[in-house]
Every structure is written in C-alpha cells, then in structure tokens.
Design an enzyme around this catalytic site. Structure first.
Site: not given
Ligand code: NAD
Ligand code: AKB
Length: 313
Positions: A13-14, A36, A52, A141, A145, A171
C-alpha cells in the site's frame, strides 16, 4: 548483522512500499519481509502472500521466517470501508487481534499498529485536538481503529505485549498512490498539476485536515519503534502532527509552480467524513516522550513533491 526479522502486512500500500524500503536500509534487505494479498509492483526484497484473515498462514509464516517484529499495516481505509462495513471490521479488527496474540504468546517481540485521525468524531474538539479526548468515530474504519487502540493498550497492560502505535494524519508522498482514503486528494492534486490537468477535488475548499509528508511519517514510525521501552508511555496511539491545510491552501502553493493549474470543488460523501475529523492535532506527548519532531511544512513538502514527481514524468 541485524538480529531482528521484520514482517510488514499490507506492505504493497501507500505507506508500506516506502516504509519497507527504509526499514531495509536499517535492518538489511533480507531481514525485512513484505506481505500482502496482491503481488508487489516491483521485486525489491523478500515477499510472501498473506491474507490477514488467514490466521493459520500468518502464524506459520511468522514461525517459519523467525519473525521478531510485525508492522501491521493491512487495513481497509475510511472511504472504501463504507462500501463494505462488515468486511472492513473483520480485516481491520480481527487482523489486529491475530497479530496481538502472536505478541501475547511470545512468538514476536514487538508490534507496530498504525492508528489514524479517523478515530476522532463529532464529540472530539476539532482544533488542536489533545491526546485524550472523547472518541465517537463516524466510519467503520475509525471504529475499528479506535477499538484496536483499546486492545493494544489492554494487551500491553495485561500481557506485557510491546505494541507501539501512532495516529497518523493524512499521509502525502510521491513514491506511491493512495486509494480508498478521505485524505487522498492531497496526493492526487499534485499528479493533476504535473500532468497539466484540471483537478476535481472531492472535498470543499475550506476543509482543514491534519497532514504529514511521507519522510516524516516513516521516520516517526522507525523512531517510535526504536525508542527504549521506558520512554513509551502511551500504547493506544500517540497523536502525531506536522501541518494542517485546506484544499484551497494546497492549491495556492501548487499554483506558484503551475500558474495555469485549475481546480474545481465537487464534494462527495467523503466531505462528511472529513468534517467529522480534527482540523489540527496536539502531539506534545510524542514530542516529550520520544522526541518527535517534524521536518516538513506545506511549502517545503510542495517543493519536494514537485521536484520528485517531475523527475518521474
Ligand atoms: P493502503 O490502503 O494503501 O494499503 C493497505 C494494504 O493492505 C493494501 O496493499 C491492501 O492490499 C492490504 N490489505 C487489504 N486487505 C488485506 C488483507 N485481508 N490481508 C492483507 N493485506 C490486506 O493503506 P496505507 O495508506 O498504506 O495505510 C497503511 C496503514 O496505515 C493502514 O493500517 C492505515 O489505516 C494506516 N493509516 C494510513 C494513513 C494514510 O494517510 N495513508 C493515515 C492514517 C493511518
Ligand atoms: C484515510 O483518509 O482514510 C486515511 C487516514 C487519515 O486514515 N488517509
């Protein structure tokens, strides 16, 4: 040689694509295993498929690979989560419980759990939001969390599990594309500007949200995980902050580089989600406990995003 063996779930993911590369610089490529449910876009180190929700497979892989730390990133984000609430709960909450149990059983030593500003809700003061505030999240969501945070706290207190967590803001990074989130607009807007296309923003122009540049987010994560145990006083998600801005403000920064760039605002269902989150965060606990300091503000981030994205285009 590092004695740590790290597994990242949801690593394609991101955040995972960038965090895994940084962890490999610290611990060595072979000691950082990404996983993943999808295939990685490029082959930069060891990878295995782990859903997962497949508890058995996760436990087997952790034992076979002699994993010592799990960075548990797998999740379904705020906007996508609303399309399938029960699946989102299952992935986000039950996935975490499986990982926490690996800690409880002494199979792994340390866990990273990324929480989010989505834990905040309509009962939370929106400006300079403190660490300990009422949480009544509006999305599944955010619910998963917020509940996850409580279980991290409980597993630490009851079973001594060394689980560490931050509430990431939105992010922004040039290396990877976000999807399924409410803060995604702040990455998409740069891609449109560089491609010379008008951007249609799904949030209203004055919607202020807390945000952070990827290098700060990755550094915060690694610094938290490497801090001595006795410095970690909060196990349910440290508030973490860098900057806060609105779509109109990020547009004003980008237009300095692309004077012809145009934006239109067409708020959709994500507007209501964004309005239920905080505008700005007080992260003084993270700053005091493990010396967190951000490096990027909106101006510095915009310069770096544009430099990096134009190199790729
Ligand atoms: P993302 O959606 O880009 O990546 C999440 C990954 O989880 C994906 O690659 C997806 O394939 C994988 N996934 C989904 N279901 C799954 C499963 N059943 N088993 C295994 N993998 C699975 O998210 P991200 O932006 O990279 O975020 C990573 C973590 O950080 C997440 O837990 C998210 O809640 C947290 N987060 C992200 C942000 C943000 O702005 N990017 C902000 C706050 C929190
Ligand atoms: C979302 O927008 O869902 C995420 C986060 C802030 O958790 N980027």
């Amino acid at each position: 040689m590092s004695k740590e063996k790290i597994l990242l779930t949801g690593a394609n993911g991101q955040i995972g694509t960038v965090l895994s590369a940084e962890l490999r610089k610290v611990y060595g490529t072979e000691n950082v295993i990404t996983s993943d449910i999808t295939k990685p876009k490029s082959n930069l180190g060891p990878f295995c498929f782990i859903d997962i929700l497949n508890k058995q497979r996760l436990i087997e892989q952790v034992k076979e690979l002699e994993i010592t730390q799990v960075y548990h990133l797998a999740a379904i984000l705020s906007a996508s989560g609303e399309w399938n609430p029960l699946k989102t709960w299952d992935v986000n909450f039950n996935g975490l419980l499986t990982v926490l149990n690996l800690g409880k059983e002494g199979i792994i030593d340390k866990i990273f759990f990324p929480s989010t500003i989505a834990v905040f809700g309509k009962t939370t003061p929106r400006v300079n939001t403190n660490q300990d505030v009422p949480l009544l999240p509006t999305t599944v969501y955010g619910m998963s969390k917020a509940t996850g945070e409580n279980w991290c706290n409980y597993y630490h207190k009851r079973y001594g599990v060394d689980v560490r967590s931050v509430r990431y803001p939105g992010i922004i990074g040039h290396q990877s594309i976000p999807s399924g989130g409410t803060t995604d607009y702040a990455v998409e807007i740069y891609h449109s500007a560089i491609a010379g296309k008008e951007y249609t923003c799904f949030l209203d122009k004055d919607t202020r949200l807390p945000m952070m540049y990827m290098p700060d987010a990755v550094r915060a994560t690694i610094e938290l995980m490497e801090s001595p145990k006795e410095k970690i006083n909060i196990r349910y998600g440290y508030n973490l902050a860098a900057m806060s801005f609105t779509p109109a403000e990020i547009y004003s920064e980008i237009v300095k580089y692309y004077p012809d760039f145009k934006i239109v605002y067409k708020p959709d269902f994500r507007q209501e989600i964004a309005e239920s989150w905080s505008e700005s965060i007080d992260d003084s606990e993270a700053r005091a406990d493990w010396n967190w300091q951000h490096a990027y503000d909106l101006e510095k981030m915009t310069k770096d995003m544009i430099e990096n994205l134009t190199k790729k285009s």
